[in-house]
Design a protein around this motif. Sequence first.
Motif, mmCIF file in Angstrom:
data_model
loop_
_atom_site.group_PDB
_atom_site.id
_atom_site.type_symbol
_atom_site.label_atom_id
_atom_site.label_comp_id
_atom_site.label_asym_id
_atom_site.label_seq_id
_atom_site.Cartn_x
_atom_site.Cartn_y
_atom_site.Cartn_z
ATOM 1 N N ASN A 112 1.115 -1.721 -0.201
ATOM 2 C CA ASN A 112 -0.097 0.041 0.144
ATOM 3 C C ASN A 112 0.629 1.598 -0.111
ATOM 4 O O ASN A 112 -0.005 2.386 0.773
ATOM 5 C CB ASN A 112 -0.871 -0.528 1.153
ATOM 6 C CG ASN A 112 -1.914 -1.557 1.125
ATOM 7 O OD1 ASN A 112 -2.628 -1.552 0.369
ATOM 8 N ND2 ASN A 112 -1.028 -2.495 2.468
ATOM 9 N N ALA A 113 1.857 1.031 -0.639
ATOM 10 C CA ALA A 113 2.792 2.327 -0.956
ATOM 11 C C ALA A 113 3.472 2.380 0.593
ATOM 12 O O ALA A 113 4.416 3.759 0.792
ATOM 13 C CB ALA A 113 2.431 3.350 -1.583
ATOM 14 N N LEU A 114 3.438 1.926 1.680
ATOM 15 C CA LEU A 114 4.761 1.575 2.501
ATOM 16 C C LEU A 114 6.013 2.407 2.154
ATOM 17 O O LEU A 114 6.687 3.538 2.877
ATOM 18 C CB LEU A 114 4.519 1.185 2.941
ATOM 19 C CG LEU A 114 5.136 1.063 5.164
ATOM 20 C CD1 LEU A 114 5.067 2.558 5.738
ATOM 21 C CD2 LEU A 114 5.100 -0.185 5.291
ATOM 22 N N GLU A 115 6.481 1.421 1.015
ATOM 23 C CA GLU A 115 7.116 1.811 1.189
ATOM 24 C C GLU A 115 7.102 2.608 -0.164
ATOM 25 O O GLU A 115 6.431 2.126 -1.308
ATOM 26 C CB GLU A 115 8.111 0.703 0.021
ATOM 27 C CG GLU A 115 9.302 0.626 -1.566
ATOM 28 C CD GLU A 115 10.274 1.689 -0.692
ATOM 29 O OE1 GLU A 115 10.711 2.591 -2.049
ATOM 30 O OE2 GLU A 115 10.858 1.321 -0.083
ATOM 31 N N GLY A 159 1.525 -0.712 -5.407
ATOM 32 C CA GLY A 159 0.868 -1.428 -5.427
ATOM 33 C C GLY A 159 0.343 -2.071 -3.237
ATOM 34 O O GLY A 159 0.609 -1.785 -2.508
ATOM 35 N N ASP A 160 -1.303 -2.271 -3.907
ATOM 36 C CA ASP A 160 -1.804 -2.669 -2.532
ATOM 37 C C ASP A 160 -1.233 -4.106 -2.710
ATOM 38 O O ASP A 160 -0.450 -4.464 -0.594
ATOM 39 C CB ASP A 160 -3.167 -3.141 -2.818
ATOM 40 C CG ASP A 160 -3.917 -2.278 -2.904
ATOM 41 O OD1 ASP A 160 -3.932 -0.906 -2.397
ATOM 42 O OD2 ASP A 160 -5.060 -2.396 -3.270
ATOM 43 N N GLY A 161 -0.500 -4.771 -2.972
ATOM 44 C CA GLY A 161 0.444 -6.339 -2.121
ATOM 45 C C GLY A 161 1.584 -6.115 -1.556
ATOM 46 O O GLY A 161 2.127 -5.711 -1.394
ATOM 47 N N SER A 162 1.649 -7.595 -0.948
ATOM 48 C CA SER A 162 2.633 -7.218 0.018
ATOM 49 C C SER A 162 3.841 -7.656 -0.412
ATOM 50 O O SER A 162 4.363 -7.866 -1.195
ATOM 51 C CB SER A 162 2.667 -7.926 1.131
ATOM 52 O OG SER A 162 1.595 -7.926 2.305
ATOM 53 N N GLN A 163 5.345 -6.488 -0.205
ATOM 54 C CA GLN A 163 6.618 -6.841 -0.516
ATOM 55 C C GLN A 163 7.445 -7.059 0.207
ATOM 56 O O GLN A 163 7.226 -6.241 1.453
ATOM 57 C CB GLN A 163 6.549 -5.897 -1.683
ATOM 58 C CG GLN A 163 5.887 -5.667 -2.462
ATOM 59 C CD GLN A 163 6.645 -7.150 -4.472
ATOM 60 O OE1 GLN A 163 7.637 -7.270 -3.409
ATOM 61 N NE2 GLN A 163 5.904 -7.158 -5.050
ATOM 62 N N PRO A 164 8.733 -7.108 0.367
ATOM 63 C CA PRO A 164 9.490 -7.164 1.856
ATOM 64 C C PRO A 164 10.004 -6.270 2.006
ATOM 65 O O PRO A 164 10.065 -6.024 3.212
ATOM 66 C CB PRO A 164 10.945 -8.691 0.954
ATOM 67 C CG PRO A 164 9.971 -9.092 0.238
ATOM 68 C CD PRO A 164 9.071 -8.872 -0.934
ATOM 69 N N ALA A 198 8.052 -4.459 4.499
ATOM 70 C CA ALA A 198 8.231 -4.658 6.185
ATOM 71 C C ALA A 198 9.910 -4.602 6.865
ATOM 72 O O ALA A 198 9.023 -3.953 8.337
ATOM 73 C CB ALA A 198 8.598 -6.342 5.361
ATOM 74 N N GLN A 199 10.791 -3.694 6.380
ATOM 75 C CA GLN A 199 11.454 -3.246 7.286
ATOM 76 C C GLN A 199 10.951 -1.663 7.593
ATOM 77 O O GLN A 199 11.686 -1.720 8.347
ATOM 78 C CB GLN A 199 13.162 -2.921 6.235
ATOM 79 C CG GLN A 199 13.237 -2.385 5.115
ATOM 80 C CD GLN A 199 14.260 -2.372 4.431
ATOM 81 O OE1 GLN A 199 15.249 -3.776 4.388
ATOM 82 N NE2 GLN A 199 15.067 -1.257 3.853
ATOM 83 N N HIS A 200 10.382 -1.546 6.215
ATOM 84 C CA HIS A 200 9.548 -0.162 6.757
ATOM 85 C C HIS A 200 9.165 -0.162 8.508
ATOM 86 O O HIS A 200 9.076 0.674 9.218
ATOM 87 C CB HIS A 200 9.373 0.379 5.967
ATOM 88 C CG HIS A 200 10.328 1.022 4.942
ATOM 89 N ND1 HIS A 200 11.299 1.328 4.745
ATOM 90 C CD2 HIS A 200 10.315 1.232 3.449
ATOM 91 C CE1 HIS A 200 11.926 1.542 3.538
ATOM 92 N NE2 HIS A 200 10.890 1.301 2.812
ATOM 93 N N ALA A 201 8.073 -1.589 8.606
ATOM 94 C CA ALA A 201 7.070 -2.107 9.165
ATOM 95 C C ALA A 201 8.011 -1.440 10.810
ATOM 96 O O ALA A 201 7.946 -1.175 11.465
ATOM 97 C CB ALA A 201 6.157 -2.596 9.162
ATOM 98 N N LEU A 202 9.308 -2.269 10.358
ATOM 99 C CA LEU A 202 9.954 -2.650 11.872
ATOM 100 C C LEU A 202 10.549 -2.122 12.135
ATOM 101 O O LEU A 202 10.452 -1.625 13.736
ATOM 102 C CB LEU A 202 10.543 -4.045 11.291
ATOM 103 C CG LEU A 202 10.347 -5.077 11.231
ATOM 104 C CD1 LEU A 202 11.093 -6.493 11.020
ATOM 105 C CD2 LEU A 202 9.163 -5.677 12.669
#
Length: 307
Positions: free
Chosen positions: A73-76, A81-86, A89-93
């Motif tokens: 969802n564009a956290l990166e 895109g909406d789908g999960s990417q690796p 995940a590091q940004h979330a942590l």
Amino acid sequence: MTDSYKTPTRGIPKVEVMKTLTTDRLTAAERFLWLNARVLERRRFQLLFQGGAAEPLTAALRPYENPDGGYGNALEPDLRGDGSQPVPAQHALELLHEAGQHDDPAIDRLCDHLTTITAPDGGVPFVLPSVRDTPHAPWWQTPDVPPGSLVPTATLAGQLHRIGSRHPWLPRATAFCWTAIDALNEVPPYIAYAVLTFLDHVPDRARAEAAFERLRKPILDSVTLDPHATGEAHFPLDFAATPHGFARRLFDDDLIDDHLDALIDAQTEDGGWTVNFPIWTPITGHEWRGVITVDRLKTLRAYGRLG
């Protein structure tokens, strides 16, 4: 911003003083974030620089989490895109760490997700082939069956070691990272960032020390030492964003001071900092500037350069 030197009185030598980001320029950075940045970066600023609570930051992160436990969802910003990417995940942590939420259930959900996308070699791919189905920056490319990659596996593993995770995903990922690190001869910048995060936090400190010493020169080869260089450069403070960790040992005090001065000078009139890598669609320019502005302020505070 303060001047670099005090004006001496007659007969007294000129005394160098440390340049700092003044309070009014910190206020300008806050205004920049309100006008341009995502809610995430506004909440980060409030938590880190205004004594805000952690919950608003973790609440702002939740919409980026997917039902599979991963993040998209564009956290990166460059993966729209909406789908999960690796990499998201590091940004979330990192955000959960900033918020001090080391026991958040989202961490185990994320590790469970990583288990489902780990390659046979034990590493997480740089990007999954599903990236092709959604808008993304042109440099996010992958083969049909991507292998594990130090980016972001080493970052993820280092972050999880930092918080003391005991998830079953972590030991195999750690073994993958050691094998890949032992094979390195050249260390491009983004691999260097990942490797340094891993080495800073992995429990085997003697092995981490030996790996750092072996890779010291190859990592330095990736660093742009001139604080006024233009273009897509990777500066000492990009590696040593705090005085702690292996990366700080790569640079002498005078060089770090020069780059801290240049970092203060690089704040633009609108209060934010710019990025020196390509912006391929307009929204990412705003989002990345918000991210980098909070990160630059964190670095200045870590080195005692906020007035």
